[in-house]
Design a protein around this motif. Structure first.
Motif, PDB file in Angstrom:
ATOM      1  N   ASP A 118       5.675   7.040   5.288  1.00  0.00           N
ATOM      2  CA  ASP A 118       5.436   7.827   4.078  1.00  0.00           C
ATOM      3  C   ASP A 118       3.934   7.861   3.824  1.00  0.00           C
ATOM      4  O   ASP A 118       3.314   6.822   3.553  1.00  0.00           O
ATOM      5  CB  ASP A 118       6.163   7.195   2.890  1.00  0.00           C
ATOM      6  CG  ASP A 118       6.102   8.059   1.632  1.00  0.00           C
ATOM      7  OD1 ASP A 118       5.319   9.036   1.618  1.00  0.00           O
ATOM      8  OD2 ASP A 118       6.829   7.754   0.662  1.00  0.00           O
ATOM      9  N   THR A 119       3.340   9.027   3.889  1.00  0.00           N
ATOM     10  CA  THR A 119       1.884   9.146   3.780  1.00  0.00           C
ATOM     11  C   THR A 119       1.377   9.087   2.344  1.00  0.00           C
ATOM     12  O   THR A 119       0.157   9.146   2.126  1.00  0.00           O
ATOM     13  CB  THR A 119       1.411  10.465   4.426  1.00  0.00           C
ATOM     14  OG1 THR A 119       2.067  11.575   3.794  1.00  0.00           O
ATOM     15  CG2 THR A 119       1.736  10.459   5.922  1.00  0.00           C
ATOM     16  N   ASP A 120       2.257   8.983   1.367  1.00  0.00           N
ATOM     17  CA  ASP A 120       1.837   8.794  -0.030  1.00  0.00           C
ATOM     18  C   ASP A 120       1.800   7.295  -0.323  1.00  0.00           C
ATOM     19  O   ASP A 120       2.844   6.628  -0.243  1.00  0.00           O
ATOM     20  CB  ASP A 120       2.794   9.483  -1.000  1.00  0.00           C
ATOM     21  CG  ASP A 120       2.749  11.000  -0.874  1.00  0.00           C
ATOM     22  OD1 ASP A 120       1.653  11.520  -0.597  1.00  0.00           O
ATOM     23  OD2 ASP A 120       3.805  11.650  -1.031  1.00  0.00           O
ATOM     24  N   PRO A 121       0.634   6.735  -0.656  1.00  0.00           N
ATOM     25  CA  PRO A 121       0.549   5.278  -0.883  1.00  0.00           C
ATOM     26  C   PRO A 121       1.323   4.847  -2.123  1.00  0.00           C
ATOM     27  O   PRO A 121       1.359   5.564  -3.122  1.00  0.00           O
ATOM     28  CB  PRO A 121      -0.950   5.035  -1.049  1.00  0.00           C
ATOM     29  CG  PRO A 121      -1.513   6.336  -1.500  1.00  0.00           C
ATOM     30  CD  PRO A 121      -0.674   7.396  -0.860  1.00  0.00           C
ATOM     31  N   ILE A 122       1.972   3.686  -2.042  1.00  0.00           N
ATOM     32  CA  ILE A 122       2.672   3.131  -3.210  1.00  0.00           C
ATOM     33  C   ILE A 122       1.748   2.267  -4.045  1.00  0.00           C
ATOM     34  O   ILE A 122       2.052   1.939  -5.189  1.00  0.00           O
ATOM     35  CB  ILE A 122       3.900   2.290  -2.770  1.00  0.00           C
ATOM     36  CG1 ILE A 122       3.455   1.112  -1.886  1.00  0.00           C
ATOM     37  CG2 ILE A 122       4.924   3.154  -2.074  1.00  0.00           C
ATOM     38  CD1 ILE A 122       4.573   0.137  -1.572  1.00  0.00           C
ATOM     39  N   SER A 123       0.617   1.890  -3.478  1.00  0.00           N
ATOM     40  CA  SER A 123      -0.350   1.069  -4.192  1.00  0.00           C
ATOM     41  C   SER A 123      -1.730   1.367  -3.637  1.00  0.00           C
ATOM     42  O   SER A 123      -1.927   1.384  -2.420  1.00  0.00           O
ATOM     43  CB  SER A 123      -0.029  -0.419  -4.028  1.00  0.00           C
ATOM     44  OG  SER A 123      -1.023  -1.232  -4.631  1.00  0.00           O
ATOM     45  N   GLY A 124      -2.672   1.626  -4.545  1.00  0.00           N
ATOM     46  CA  GLY A 124      -4.039   1.890  -4.121  1.00  0.00           C
ATOM     47  C   GLY A 124      -4.996   0.931  -4.789  1.00  0.00           C
ATOM     48  O   GLY A 124      -4.846   0.618  -5.969  1.00  0.00           O
ATOM     49  N   ALA A 125      -5.966   0.446  -4.047  1.00  0.00           N
ATOM     50  CA  ALA A 125      -6.947  -0.484  -4.597  1.00  0.00           C
ATOM     51  C   ALA A 125      -8.314  -0.101  -4.054  1.00  0.00           C
ATOM     52  O   ALA A 125      -8.467   0.867  -3.305  1.00  0.00           O
ATOM     53  CB  ALA A 125      -6.596  -1.916  -4.234  1.00  0.00           C
ATOM     54  N   SER A 126      -9.309  -0.879  -4.440  1.00  0.00           N
ATOM     55  CA  SER A 126     -10.673  -0.549  -4.059  1.00  0.00           C
ATOM     56  C   SER A 126     -10.952  -0.828  -2.591  1.00  0.00           C
ATOM     57  O   SER A 126     -11.772  -0.166  -1.967  1.00  0.00           O
ATOM     58  CB  SER A 126     -11.658  -1.320  -4.936  1.00  0.00           C
ATOM     59  OG  SER A 126     -11.375  -2.700  -4.880  1.00  0.00           O
ATOM     60  N   LEU A 127     -10.281  -1.810  -2.009  1.00  0.00           N
ATOM     61  CA  LEU A 127     -10.562  -2.192  -0.626  1.00  0.00           C
ATOM     62  C   LEU A 127      -9.507  -1.714   0.349  1.00  0.00           C
ATOM     63  O   LEU A 127      -9.756  -1.643   1.551  1.00  0.00           O
ATOM     64  CB  LEU A 127     -10.703  -3.710  -0.515  1.00  0.00           C
ATOM     65  CG  LEU A 127     -11.777  -4.352  -1.389  1.00  0.00           C
ATOM     66  CD1 LEU A 127     -11.804  -5.859  -1.169  1.00  0.00           C
ATOM     67  CD2 LEU A 127     -13.139  -3.749  -1.098  1.00  0.00           C
ATOM     68  N   GLY A 128      -8.315  -1.424  -0.131  1.00  0.00           N
ATOM     69  CA  GLY A 128      -7.241  -0.997   0.757  1.00  0.00           C
ATOM     70  C   GLY A 128      -6.137  -0.321  -0.025  1.00  0.00           C
ATOM     71  O   GLY A 128      -6.160  -0.289  -1.258  1.00  0.00           O
ATOM     72  N   GLN A 129      -5.174   0.238   0.694  1.00  0.00           N
ATOM     73  CA  GLN A 129      -4.023   0.852   0.047  1.00  0.00           C
ATOM     74  C   GLN A 129      -2.782   0.596   0.877  1.00  0.00           C
ATOM     75  O   GLN A 129      -2.868   0.337   2.079  1.00  0.00           O
ATOM     76  CB  GLN A 129      -4.251   2.339  -0.187  1.00  0.00           C
ATOM     77  CG  GLN A 129      -4.844   3.092   0.964  1.00  0.00           C
ATOM     78  CD  GLN A 129      -5.540   4.362   0.495  1.00  0.00           C
ATOM     79  OE1 GLN A 129      -6.427   4.343  -0.353  1.00  0.00           O
ATOM     80  NE2 GLN A 129      -5.122   5.492   1.071  1.00  0.00           N
ATOM     81  N   VAL A 130      -1.620   0.647   0.209  1.00  0.00           N
ATOM     82  CA  VAL A 130      -0.367   0.221   0.823  1.00  0.00           C
ATOM     83  C   VAL A 130       0.587   1.415   0.933  1.00  0.00           C
ATOM     84  O   VAL A 130       0.748   2.186  -0.029  1.00  0.00           O
ATOM     85  CB  VAL A 130       0.294  -0.907   0.006  1.00  0.00           C
ATOM     86  CG1 VAL A 130       1.586  -1.368   0.685  1.00  0.00           C
ATOM     87  CG2 VAL A 130      -0.669  -2.084  -0.148  1.00  0.00           C
ATOM     88  N   TYR A 131       1.218   1.529   2.106  1.00  0.00           N
ATOM     89  CA  TYR A 131       2.192   2.579   2.373  1.00  0.00           C
ATOM     90  C   TYR A 131       3.526   1.918   2.740  1.00  0.00           C
ATOM     91  O   TYR A 131       3.582   0.741   3.106  1.00  0.00           O
ATOM     92  CB  TYR A 131       1.739   3.458   3.533  1.00  0.00           C
ATOM     93  CG  TYR A 131       0.420   4.170   3.312  1.00  0.00           C
ATOM     94  CD1 TYR A 131       0.392   5.471   2.845  1.00  0.00           C
ATOM     95  CD2 TYR A 131      -0.791   3.522   3.576  1.00  0.00           C
ATOM     96  CE1 TYR A 131      -0.823   6.129   2.641  1.00  0.00           C
ATOM     97  CE2 TYR A 131      -2.006   4.171   3.378  1.00  0.00           C
ATOM     98  CZ  TYR A 131      -2.015   5.475   2.900  1.00  0.00           C
ATOM     99  OH  TYR A 131      -3.210   6.115   2.703  1.00  0.00           O
ATOM    100  N   THR A 132       4.592   2.686   2.664  1.00  0.00           N
ATOM    101  CA  THR A 132       5.892   2.221   3.147  1.00  0.00           C
ATOM    102  C   THR A 132       6.231   2.950   4.438  1.00  0.00           C
ATOM    103  O   THR A 132       5.847   4.111   4.643  1.00  0.00           O
ATOM    104  CB  THR A 132       7.009   2.459   2.113  1.00  0.00           C
ATOM    105  OG1 THR A 132       7.039   3.843   1.757  1.00  0.00           O
ATOM    106  CG2 THR A 132       6.767   1.609   0.874  1.00  0.00           C
ATOM    107  N   ALA A 133       6.952   2.256   5.308  1.00  0.00           N
ATOM    108  CA  ALA A 133       7.355   2.827   6.588  1.00  0.00           C
ATOM    109  C   ALA A 133       8.636   2.138   7.028  1.00  0.00           C
ATOM    110  O   ALA A 133       9.095   1.163   6.391  1.00  0.00           O
ATOM    111  CB  ALA A 133       6.248   2.639   7.633  1.00  0.00           C
ATOM    112  N   THR A 134       9.234   2.622   8.081  1.00  0.00           N
ATOM    113  CA  THR A 134      10.414   1.981   8.649  1.00  0.00           C
ATOM    114  C   THR A 134      10.153   1.678  10.118  1.00  0.00           C
ATOM    115  O   THR A 134       9.414   2.406  10.809  1.00  0.00           O
ATOM    116  CB  THR A 134      11.668   2.870   8.521  1.00  0.00           C
ATOM    117  OG1 THR A 134      11.431   4.123   9.180  1.00  0.00           O
ATOM    118  CG2 THR A 134      12.009   3.115   7.059  1.00  0.00           C
ATOM    119  N   VAL A 135      10.754   0.578  10.583  1.00  0.00           N
ATOM    120  CA  VAL A 135      10.627   0.166  11.982  1.00  0.00           C
ATOM    121  C   VAL A 135      12.004  -0.207  12.489  1.00  0.00           C
ATOM    122  O   VAL A 135      12.914  -0.522  11.703  1.00  0.00           O
ATOM    123  CB  VAL A 135       9.667  -1.040  12.125  1.00  0.00           C
ATOM    124  CG1 VAL A 135       8.270  -0.658  11.685  1.00  0.00           C
ATOM    125  CG2 VAL A 135      10.173  -2.240  11.347  1.00  0.00           C
TER     126      VAL A 135
END
Length: 562
Positions: A118-135
């Motif tokens: 999912d290319t829309d981040p669920i969390s964004g911060a100043s140093l990094g951002q978090v995405y969800t994916a499946t494996v």
């Protein structure tokens, strides 16, 4: 990087110069001379908001700096602390087009590393951002043979920006120290060292992975705590893939109540978890703000984001135990001794004043009702006592203090009547620390008795020898007077100024009486100058006056109540 630092330096100066000039005018009304100005609470709060806007304007590095400053009452007044506590990573997420090269540069094509992303981040911060994916998930019983993961990606281009900003901070620090007193300059130096180390560690996802796995292993037998597992095959220094664990944000008390969770129990679990990390394990999660804590549907407490984490050495662990035992016993002298041994309290501090402050802080930590007149009495006592600012933070305790203050805020949000001292005492007793402390105390007292007995046997011969020397008249005594605040130098200056003033006044009077009035102008002007210098020497104060800082949020409310 150097060119980027040079380009950014004027921008940083433009943001901070007005407030630095205001601080300079507080010390000298006309910058280079003039009396000091009194700054009221409204002015400090207005400046704090202006500084907050500057930090947000300057971006990620300075936002992180503001977040750390919000836990440093040894550097900033309470108005700044309150404003900076609202500071969050309000940085717009980077475009996926810029983030994708970072992911593929570390893991290869996204479509091959993950089944879906999912290319829309669920969390964004100043140093990094978090995405969800499946494996793919080889574990039998998993839905569709897949499992959901959280993918933390370092922000594109953040490394060079942070390094340029750190270089600017390093160059600017000597200038900033000219605007503060000696004690706060000590704290600012430790803050700069801590911040530089912390922000670099937070960008190193390999280190975060190691700390996460170590802490997760320590809590493997704790049923009330959940820490996500790391997907090692999809993690590098710039990308960290973890188990995705959803939950209710711990500060959403209405949602927690609707789900029937015991908020007091959650606060106790959180407090005990951090006591375990700090006292027992020596490795701890150092960023427990509400965005990094959640509650699963089964009631387990979830920890996210181990970018800020640290280690506690054995000496500090022992002193934390001694501190809690002393607080539980309300042994104020023992509390002050521990703070001095840790290096957080100056040995020259006024123990009577600090004892009163500690008594008030303990009562507040227990959630006890405190009479308003008692609060005001102690605040005025501290304000009226001139001494070197006694509270300071060595580098090895800066993150520990951050944890203590933030955890306290979260626990009070969950349960305004939460008693930290009882929970800490129960934990230390269950783990055997209280009994060990008592045994150590008894051992120390036994050693003191043995030393006293040996001294009693050695003293009479030495006393007889000393008396013989006194009888012969060959005993000499040398005394050294400690004058760290240069009191004798000040007295000498005032004495010389007084003598010169007396001489010039006498000369002016003689010339005025026996010569012409014009001839008396020069000594009169000199007398006026000497009088001004003498007056100024009595106006100058060594040290600063300070107000006690408390971490519990309810204290501020009590002080503002009529």
């Amino acid at each position: 990087m150097n060119l980027r630092a040079y380009r950014r330096f004027p921008v940083v100066v433009y943001q901070f110069l007005p407030i630095l000039l205001a601080y300079a005018r507080d010390r000298n009304r006309f910058l280079l001379f003039g009396r000091a100005r009194q700054v009221d609470e409204a002015t400090r709060r207005r400046r704090a908001r202006k500084l907050l806007d500057s930090l947000l304007t300057l971006g990620p590095t300075f936002i992180k700096l503001g977040q750390i400053l919000s836990t440093r009452p040894d550097i900033l007044p309470p108005e700044y602390i309150e404003e900076f506590e609202q500071l969050q990573d309000r940085v717009p997420p980077a475009d996926w087009a810029d983030v994708r090269p970072v992911v593929e540069g570390e893991l290869g094509p996204v479509s091959e590393a993950f089944e879906s992303f999912d290319t829309d981040p669920i969390s964004g911060a100043s140093l990094g951002q978090v995405y969800t994916a499946t494996v793919p998930d080889p574990v039998p019983g998993s839905p569709d043979g897949r499992r959901e993961v959280a993918v933390k990606v370092r922000r594109p281009g953040i490394e060079s920006l942070v390094e340029a900003d750190l270089r600017i901070i390093k160059f600017s620090l000597p200038v900033l120290m000219r605007f503060v007193d000696q004690a706060r300059s000590f704290s600012m130096q430790t803050l700069a060292d801590e911040f530089s180390k912390t922000i670099r560690e937070e960008m190193d996802y390999e280190r975060e992975r190691e700390m996460l796995e170590e802490i997760r292993g320590e809590f493997s037998d704790e049923p009330g705590v959940r820490i996500p597992a790391v997907d090692g095959g999809r993690s590098t220094g710039r990308v960290l893939t973890m188990e995705y664990v959803p939950g209710t944000k711990i500060s959403d008390v209405d949602e927690l109540d609707d789900r029937g969770f015991d908020r007091t129990g959650l606060a106790e679990t959180l407090q005990r978890a951090y006591l375990k990390m700090l006292v027992s394990d020596g490795t701890f999660h150092a960023d427990p703000h509400p965005g990094n804590l959640a509650v699963q549907d089964d009631g387990r407490l979830v920890f996210y984001d181990f970018g800020m984490s640290g280690r506690v050495d054995a000496f500090v662990q022992d002193k934390i135990v001694d501190f809690y035992v002393a607080v539980a016993d309300q042994n104020i002298d023992a509390i002050l001794d521990v703070l001095i041994e840790l290096g957080t309290l100056s040995p020259e501090a006024d123990r009577e004043v600090m004892a009163n402050v500690m008594e008030l802080a303990i009562a507040d930590a227990r959630g006890e009702d405190i009479e308003q007149y008692r609060v005001q009495q102690i605040v005025e006592q501290v304000e009226d006592t001139i001494y070197e600012f006694p509270l300071r933070l060595p580098p090895n305790l800066a993150l520990v203090l951050r944890v203590a203050t933030v955890v306290e805020g979260v626990c009070v949000t969950l349960d305004p009547e939460f008693d930290f001292i009882d929970v800490a005492t129960d934990y230390l007793r269950e783990e055997g620390y209280v009994e060990a402390s008592i045994r150590e105390f008894l051992t120390d007292r036994a050693d003191e008795v043995n030393d006293a007995a040996r001294s009693a046997l050695r003293t009479p011969p030495k006393l007889e020898d000393t008396l013989d020397r006194i009888n012969r008249g060959d005993l000499e005594v040398e005394a050294t007077v400690a004058d760290e605040e240069s009191v004798f130098d000040q007295l000498a200056v005032r004495l010389v100024l007084g003598l010169l003033l007396t001489g010039t006044v006498l000369a002016a009077a003689i010339l005025y009486a026996f010569a012409t009035p014009i001839s008396a102008v020069a000594p009169a002007a000199g007398a006026a100058l000497l009088l001004g210098l003498l007056y100024r020497s009595f106006r100058e104060q060594s040290g600063i006056s300070a107000t006690p800082q408390f971490t519990r949020q309810e204290m501020r409310k009590r002080q503002e109540e009529p």
